[in-house]
Design an enzyme around this catalytic site. Structure first.
Site, PDB file in Angstrom:
ATOM      1  CE  LYS A 189      -2.273  -1.977   3.482  1.00 35.17           C
ATOM      2  NZ  LYS A 189      -3.243  -2.417   4.502  1.00 35.17           N
ATOM      3  CG  ASP A 209      -6.794  -5.161   7.739  1.00 37.75           C
ATOM      4  OD1 ASP A 209      -6.287  -6.244   7.401  1.00 37.75           O
ATOM      5  OD2 ASP A 209      -6.843  -4.174   6.979  1.00 37.75           O
TER       6      ASP A 209
END
Ligand code: BGC
Length: 439
Positions: A150, A186
């Protein structure tokens, strides 16, 4: 590139989705056995919650430039109180700096939170740390960053234990009452939070800036697991599906990958997640304009290096006004002042083609996971999904459901895609509770 050709290029037919399922399952099995695979299939040391977890916990939820610190009270009996939350933003200085700069900023934010909520240094609290990058877990509260994703690039973190780095930063900032008792992805937080309330939930997925999924696996199936048995005989596996690479790519995907920070890695993520969908659309638009299928003026901002954001796709695809007026306004703000309604319609089509493929890839991978858990699809499964793309894109969720219907016919209703907003922090608190023995 004409719309007709583009449609063909990005189309994922039922047999193409079935091929993804087959390849995904093959790679899952290889990853569980430590054989060569694009799926890391990481054992997380986390079991599914019982719903009896109790107590007050801190969670730190970091997986993108915005991160959150939370305090949450678990009441047992599948219930929790309203969390207290503070949001912080990482700047380039931290993302591209050193490990020390990065973790000092996080520790400072935790300190701000503790001060704001008057949590005294005398109160000992357990913290669940959600760190949403590929981590090789070495225990429930330890793990090594394999590689950044990311666009993150802070030096000195890859190859190191991120819990140790956070502990050192806590020590530098004088935080002594917080014990980091769990390190969580997550997807795992999302799954655990949802299944705390809904025991039928057995897959956790994120489709946001990045993308990934996890599910509970039987220990004997995790051939590479050398650790001890646990209570439930199952452990949640962080698949790291963003790195899946058995997908048919287009020249646009290959160009995007070549120019990315991490060429050759995160191939699925580059076709599906919010960090990249807009860029793919941008590349397609440039190509169409260069071939005379769109006015060159339309792509001027892109030529000048502006990024076509994934959020634009949500606005454009959600624009149901006559003449696509909202799109016209958006484009004007972007620097594409004079667009015709016909051009805007082409643009909407392009966005739809790119996002639909992403939804169908995601649905195929979910199907593969569900079939691994339940080959005959004999019971109902809730898939807990969080992330901006799934939540905010106007047709993404519906396209995923349609893909599941194409795959399973009537039985598709046994797979329920449920938005599980902000579960990752809560999940981390629940996991911290389990780790601290608060069950
Ligand atoms: C990371 C995963 C994470 C996902 C969603 C990916 O880039 O590798 O660990 O779960 O993003 O945040």
């Amino acid at each position: 590139m004409t719309i007709g050709r583009l449609e063909k290029l990005f189309r994922l037919s039922r047999p193409a989705m079935q091929a993804i399922i087959k390849n995904f399952r093959f790679e899952m099995a290889a990853g569980l056995s430590d054989k060569k695979s694009s799926l890391k299939m990481i054992p997380t040391y986390v079991e599914m919650p019982s719903g009896r977890e109790k107590g007050k916990f801190i969670a730190l939820d970091l997986g993108g430039t915005n991160f959150r610190v939370l305090e949450l009270t678990l009441k047992g009996a599948h219930r929790s109180g309203e969390p207290r939350i503070m949001k912080f933003t990482l700047e380039k200085r931290e993302i591209n700096g050193t490990a020390e700069i990065f973790f000092d900023f996080i520790a400072e934010s935790v300190k701000t939170f503790l001060n704001k909520h008057k949590i005294s240094g005398a109160e000992e609290l357990n913290l669940g740390f959600t760190f949403s990058f590929p981590i090789k877990q070495t225990g429930i509260a330890s793990g090594i960053l394999i590689s950044w994703t990311k666009g993150f690039a802070a030096s000195g973190v890859e190859g190191n234990d991120v819990v140790e780095l956070l502990k050192e930063a806590f020590a530098r900032k004088g935080i002594r009452n917080i014990n980091i008792s769990a390190l969580v992805n997550d997807t795992v937080g999302t799954l655990v939070a949802k299944s705390y309330e809904d025991p039928g939930c057995d897959v956790g997925v994120i489709i946001g800036t990045g993308t990934n999924a996890c599910y509970p696996e039987k220990l004997p199936e995790i051939k590479k697991w050398k650790g001890p048995q646990n209570k439930s005989g199952r452990m949640i596996i962080n698949i790291e599906w963003g790195n899946f690479n058995k997908l048919t790519s287009t020249s646009f995907d290959r160009r995007l990958d070549k120019d990315s920070d991490n060429p050759g890695q995160q191939i699925l993520e580059k076709m599906v997640s919010g960090m990249y969908l807009g860029s793919i659309t941008g590349l397609v638009l440039k190509d169409m304009a260069a071939e005379g299928n769109l006015p060159l003026g339309l792509i001027q901002p892109l030529v000048k290096g502006k990024k076509f954001e994934t959020e634009y796709m949500s606005i454009i695809e959600g624009d149901s006004t006559a003449g696509l007026k909202m799109t016209a306004k958006l484009l004007a703000g972007f620097g594409m002042a004079k667009t015709s309604a016909a051009d805007r319609r082409v643009l909407k089509k392009v966005c739809g083609i790119v996002s639909r493929r992403a939804a169908r890839i995601s649905a195929s991978c979910i199907a593969a996971i569900v079939l691994k858990i339940d080959p005959r699809l004999s019971v109902k499964h809730t898939i807990a999904i969080d992330g901006s793309v799934f939540e905010k894109h106007p047709t993404f969720a519906a396209n995923m459901r349609k893909a599941l219907k194409d795959l399973f016919g009537l039985k598709h209703s046994r797979i329920k895609l449920a938005l599980a907003k902000d579960g990752s922090g809560k999940g981390a608190a629940i996991i911290a509770a389990v780790a601290a023995g608060a069950d």
